[in-house]
Write a protein that holds these residues in place. Structure first.
Motif, PDB file in Angstrom:
ATOM      1  N   ARG A 106      11.879  -6.760 -10.060  1.00  0.00           N
ATOM      2  CA  ARG A 106      10.648  -5.984  -9.929  1.00  0.00           C
ATOM      3  C   ARG A 106      10.698  -5.016  -8.755  1.00  0.00           C
ATOM      4  NH1 ARG A 106       9.658  -6.785 -14.715  1.00  0.00           N
ATOM      5  NH2 ARG A 106       8.692  -8.684 -15.380  1.00  0.00           N
ATOM      6  N   ALA A 107      11.841  -4.901  -8.114  1.00  0.00           N
ATOM      7  CA  ALA A 107      11.969  -3.988  -6.977  1.00  0.00           C
ATOM      8  C   ALA A 107      11.886  -2.554  -7.474  1.00  0.00           C
ATOM      9  CB  ALA A 107      13.291  -4.232  -6.265  1.00  0.00           C
ATOM     10  N   ARG A 108      11.318  -1.683  -6.668  1.00  0.00           N
ATOM     11  CA  ARG A 108      11.138  -0.300  -7.087  1.00  0.00           C
ATOM     12  C   ARG A 108      12.142   0.651  -6.454  1.00  0.00           C
ATOM     13  NH1 ARG A 108       5.292   1.086  -8.743  1.00  0.00           N
ATOM     14  NH2 ARG A 108       4.559  -0.938  -9.406  1.00  0.00           N
ATOM     15  N   LEU A 109      12.476   0.414  -5.224  1.00  0.00           N
ATOM     16  CA  LEU A 109      13.402   1.305  -4.528  1.00  0.00           C
ATOM     17  C   LEU A 109      14.843   0.979  -4.897  1.00  0.00           C
ATOM     18  CD1 LEU A 109      11.823   1.312  -0.955  1.00  0.00           C
ATOM     19  CD2 LEU A 109      11.591   3.036  -2.741  1.00  0.00           C
ATOM     20  N   LYS A 110      15.683   1.978  -4.894  1.00  0.00           N
ATOM     21  CA  LYS A 110      17.094   1.800  -5.249  1.00  0.00           C
ATOM     22  C   LYS A 110      17.773   0.781  -4.332  1.00  0.00           C
ATOM     23  CE  LYS A 110      21.448   4.235  -5.500  1.00  0.00           C
ATOM     24  NZ  LYS A 110      22.183   5.427  -5.136  1.00  0.00           N
ATOM     25  N   THR A 122      16.451  -1.615  -2.512  1.00  0.00           N
ATOM     26  CA  THR A 122      15.916  -2.969  -2.721  1.00  0.00           C
ATOM     27  C   THR A 122      16.476  -3.571  -4.000  1.00  0.00           C
ATOM     28  OG1 THR A 122      13.886  -2.163  -1.680  1.00  0.00           O
ATOM     29  CG2 THR A 122      13.802  -4.324  -2.706  1.00  0.00           C
ATOM     30  N   SER A 123      16.551  -2.777  -5.056  1.00  0.00           N
ATOM     31  CA  SER A 123      17.101  -3.267  -6.330  1.00  0.00           C
ATOM     32  C   SER A 123      18.545  -3.687  -6.170  1.00  0.00           C
ATOM     33  CB  SER A 123      17.002  -2.180  -7.391  1.00  0.00           C
ATOM     34  OG  SER A 123      15.671  -1.842  -7.659  1.00  0.00           O
TER      35      SER A 123
END
Length: 89
Positions: free
Chosen positions: A76-80, A82-83
């Protein structure tokens, strides 16, 4: 021609804006043309469209496999960044 010669995209991405961008960059966007389909479609055009659809389906299948098998659909991470961190864990 641009860096990317052809883009295999789902229909949802075949917007006028994306088509204009690809044309400006010299890339070819796969998929049907806008507007009413012509009654006379060339066999070469049909063959190319079929081949591109096969290539696109294979890619989409790998995305589905990654989501089902490896749980990548749960991210559910949004930033590259973080993903990438979540995937590495």
């Amino acid at each position: 021609m641009g860096i990317i010669q052809k883009l295999l995209a789902d229909r949802i991405y075949l917007t006028r804006e994306n088509r204009k961008y690809c044309k400006r960059e010299g890339s070819r966007l796969s998929g049907p043309k806008l507007g009413r389909p012509s009654k006379k479609e060339n066999n070469d055009q049909k063959r190319v469209a079929y081949q591109e659809a096969r290539e696109r389906h294979a890619i989409e299948g790998k995305f589905g496999e990654a989501k089902r098998t490896y749980g990548l659909g749960l991210i559910r991470a949004r930033l590259k960044e973080t993903s990438e961190s979540v995937i590495a864990l």
